[in-house]
Scaffold this active site. Structure first.
Site, PDB file in Angstrom:
ATOM      1  N   SER A 110       0.821  -1.206   0.000  1.00 47.68           N
ATOM      2  CA  SER A 110       0.000   0.000   0.000  1.00 47.68           C
ATOM      3  C   SER A 110       0.857   1.258   0.000  1.00 47.68           C
ATOM      4  O   SER A 110       2.008   1.245   0.427  1.00 47.68           O
ATOM      5  CB  SER A 110      -0.905   0.015   1.240  1.00 47.68           C
ATOM      6  OG  SER A 110      -0.131   0.263   2.409  1.00 47.68           O
ATOM      7  N   LYS A 159       0.364   3.813   1.873  1.00 46.33           N
ATOM      8  CA  LYS A 159       0.560   4.255   3.251  1.00 46.33           C
ATOM      9  C   LYS A 159       1.826   3.630   3.838  1.00 46.33           C
ATOM     10  O   LYS A 159       2.678   4.324   4.401  1.00 46.33           O
ATOM     11  CB  LYS A 159      -0.658   3.878   4.104  1.00 46.33           C
ATOM     12  CG  LYS A 159      -0.518   4.271   5.569  1.00 46.33           C
ATOM     13  CD  LYS A 159      -1.736   3.834   6.378  1.00 46.33           C
ATOM     14  CE  LYS A 159      -1.566   4.183   7.857  1.00 46.33           C
ATOM     15  NZ  LYS A 159      -2.738   3.721   8.660  1.00 46.33           N
ATOM     16  N   VAL A 160       1.955   2.319   3.691  1.00 51.34           N
ATOM     17  CA  VAL A 160       3.152   1.641   4.202  1.00 51.34           C
ATOM     18  C   VAL A 160       4.369   2.023   3.362  1.00 51.34           C
ATOM     19  O   VAL A 160       5.471   2.204   3.880  1.00 51.34           O
ATOM     20  CB  VAL A 160       2.950   0.115   4.227  1.00 51.34           C
ATOM     21  CG1 VAL A 160       4.213  -0.589   4.725  1.00 51.34           C
ATOM     22  CG2 VAL A 160       1.763  -0.255   5.113  1.00 51.34           C
ATOM     23  N   GLY A 161       4.161   2.161   2.058  1.00 47.82           N
ATOM     24  CA  GLY A 161       5.253   2.543   1.172  1.00 47.82           C
ATOM     25  C   GLY A 161       5.868   3.882   1.546  1.00 47.82           C
ATOM     26  O   GLY A 161       7.091   4.068   1.467  1.00 47.82           O
ATOM     27  N   GLU A 188       6.603  -0.391  -5.354  1.00 41.76           N
ATOM     28  CA  GLU A 188       5.494  -0.701  -6.251  1.00 41.76           C
ATOM     29  C   GLU A 188       4.230  -0.678  -5.398  1.00 41.76           C
ATOM     30  O   GLU A 188       3.959  -1.606  -4.637  1.00 41.76           O
ATOM     31  CB  GLU A 188       5.704  -2.073  -6.903  1.00 41.76           C
ATOM     32  CG  GLU A 188       7.001  -2.205  -7.681  1.00 41.76           C
ATOM     33  CD  GLU A 188       7.029  -1.370  -8.953  1.00 41.76           C
ATOM     34  OE1 GLU A 188       5.946  -0.918  -9.401  1.00 41.76           O
ATOM     35  OE2 GLU A 188       8.117  -1.164  -9.506  1.00 41.76           O
ATOM     36  N   CYS A 240      -3.263  -4.448  -7.991  1.00 43.09           N
ATOM     37  CA  CYS A 240      -2.963  -3.018  -7.957  1.00 43.09           C
ATOM     38  C   CYS A 240      -3.315  -2.320  -9.261  1.00 43.09           C
ATOM     39  O   CYS A 240      -3.625  -1.134  -9.277  1.00 43.09           O
ATOM     40  CB  CYS A 240      -1.497  -2.791  -7.621  1.00 43.09           C
ATOM     41  SG  CYS A 240      -0.335  -3.618  -8.720  1.00 43.09           S
TER      42      CYS A 240
END
Length: 486
Positions: free
Chosen positions: A233, A235-237, A254, A288
């Site tokens: 995601s 957010k985590v990325g 990605e 995605c």
């Protein structure tokens, strides 16, 4: 139940299969029927350190190994997959809730990326660059970064682990892989087992099955890895990128998407319907690149909508082991609840449900919504499941504006009878990938894959993978004598 779920429910560190030493277990469930597949004691910070140190030690010799010799491992890995295809298919179906069609699709792509890794070992090339200094020779070498940390997601875990692991190894690096907690076997220990059987030297590939609740940021903060390849995601990325930057590491991200499939007024409607249905509903929409939004020129809206809804209504939802099933379960109950919330919110905002799928545990039937208000945040966010928004537009200019009105920019597609019209449309979209007269879901070993905006940083595949997992080293040679000012 496959023996993989008992044999591979372990950590793989420094060439050894062993249990983790954490104080709790990750429980691996079948998302369709809730069957407990495996119980895996998590890895601790110490084991993450052991894995990285093992990769660092093993990489020295591997990086110096002749590239032609490295290729043999990937050729053998292909043979292992061919020999175990039925077993691997069953494991994908059980752990992911993937249909047989999805499992075959993922296996096909894994093979393609492994075949490319065979060639990738020979891809790095050096250069000799002219110097303004007499007698000086500038040599540029492409060398491995050293160790790569890979974090893979739950939706295509076999592919998206192999897609980073195999090229990183082929280019002379060591690797530590952390799979998603929902797919520890397919995304983690299965990959290690295949490479072990293929003869990869011990220590080069390590798999740690763990959770950030146990290790915090240790996986990405650790001093050994020079590159972190993360798929997940945005957010985590964002967090991964921040931690990497603070620790002077390169990140390849990605991330999520909110792709649109656009149907212009001169499109082949029947073909566009087929492309749109696949683009939204492949693997339950947990992709995605999936087409969250289907934009249709108002002049053909009625025809397209009727045919689209009719086709979606024929998609069978149910047991992923049944070859007739198109829509299997989403990965867990949190995803199912979130999707129910999306549909309820859209209807509360004034949308009409042309299809309103029921939700039975993790089985989420397709929903087709139209009339979502133009200012709704639902049209701008990623929806990871079998829910689709139909959006009418008047003319290309409005379509371009709607497609770009999202923080994401991963993939997309446009359908038109005029190819150059489609290409000109694609050029106006802020996205890393766009397809004319096709679906939105594509990944090919040689073509740069990645997104713009919140959809990621960097690219993978082909030459861009070489850029991601190697670094450039300048070595100059003075054949004469330099003159120094003092």
């Amino acid at each position: 139940m496959s023996s993989y779920f008992t044999d591979l429910a372990q950590q793989y560190i420094d060439g050894e299969w062993r249990p983790g030493t954490g104080s709790w277990d990750i429980i691996d469930f079948n998302p369709y029927d809730g069957e407990k597949l495996a119980s895996i004691t998590i890895a601790t910070v110490d084991e993450v350190d052991e894995a990285y140190r093992a990769a660092e030690r093993a990489q020295k010799q591997w990086g110096a190994t002749n590239a032609y010799a490295r290729r043999a491992v990937f050729e053998k890995a292909l043979a292992v997959i061919d020999a175990r295809e039925e077993e691997i298919t069953d494991v994908i179906i059980a752990e992911l809730g993937g249909t047989r069609l999805k499992a075959a699709f993922e296996l096909h792509l894994v093979r393609e990326f492994l075949r490319e890794s065979v060639q990738l070992a020979l891809r790095p090339e050096g250069k000799i660059i002219p110097s303004p200094v007499d007698g000086k020779e500038n040599r540029l070498y492409r060398v491995p970064v050293g160790v790569v940390g890979v974090i893979s997601p739950f939706n295509f875990p076999f592919l998206l682990s192999v897609k980073s692991v195999a090229p990183a190894l082929a280019l002379g690096n060591g690797v530590v892989l952390k799979p998603h907690q929902n797919t520890p076997i397919v995304g983690g220990s299965l990959v290690a087992k295949i490479f072990e059987e293929a003869g990869l030297p011990g220590g080069l590939l390590n798999v740690v099955i763990t959770d950030i609740a146990e290790i915090g940021d240790a996986f990405i903060e650790h001093p050994v890895p020079k590159v972190i390849s993360f798929t997940g995601s945005d957010k985590v990325g964002r967090h991964v990128a921040t931690v990497c930057a603070a620790n002077f590491k390169r990140s390849v991200l990605e991330l999520g998407g909110n792709s649109a499939l656009v149907v212009l007024d001169d499109a082949d409607v029947d073909y566009a319907v087929d492309a749109a249905v696949f683009s939204r509903f492949v693997h339950q929409g947990q992709v995605c690149m999936a087409a969250n939004r289907v934009l249709v020129d108002r002049s053909i809206q009625a025809e397209f909508t009727e045919k689209f809804v009719a086709k979606v209504g024929t998609l069978k939802t149910g047991d992923p082991r049944d070859p007739q099933t198109v829509i299997g379960p989403v990965i867990n109950s949190s995803q199912a609840d979130a999707l129910s919330g999306v549909v309820e919110q859209a209807i509360a905002e004034g949308a009409t449900a042309l299809l309103h799928g029921s939700v039975r545990e993790n089985l989420v039937e397709p929903s087709v919504l139209t009339g979502v208000p133009a200012d709704s945040e639902l049209l701008r966010q990623e929806v990871f499941g079998p829910v689709v928004f139909l959006v009418p537009f008047d003319g290309e200019e409005e379509a371009v504006r709607i497609v770009n009105d999202t923080p994401y920019g991963l993939s997309g597609a446009v359908h038109t009878a005029d190819i150059e019209r489609g290409v000109n449309f694609a050029k106006q979209i802020d996205t890393g990938m766009f397809h004319v007269n096709d679906g939105t879901v594509h990944d090919e070993p040689l073509v740069p894959f990645g997104g713009e905006k919140h959809s990621g940083i960097g690219r993978l595949n082909g030459e861009t993978t070489v850029d991601s997992f190697t670094t450039t080293k300048w070595i100059s040679v003075q054949h004469g004598r330099s003159r120094f000012p003092f």
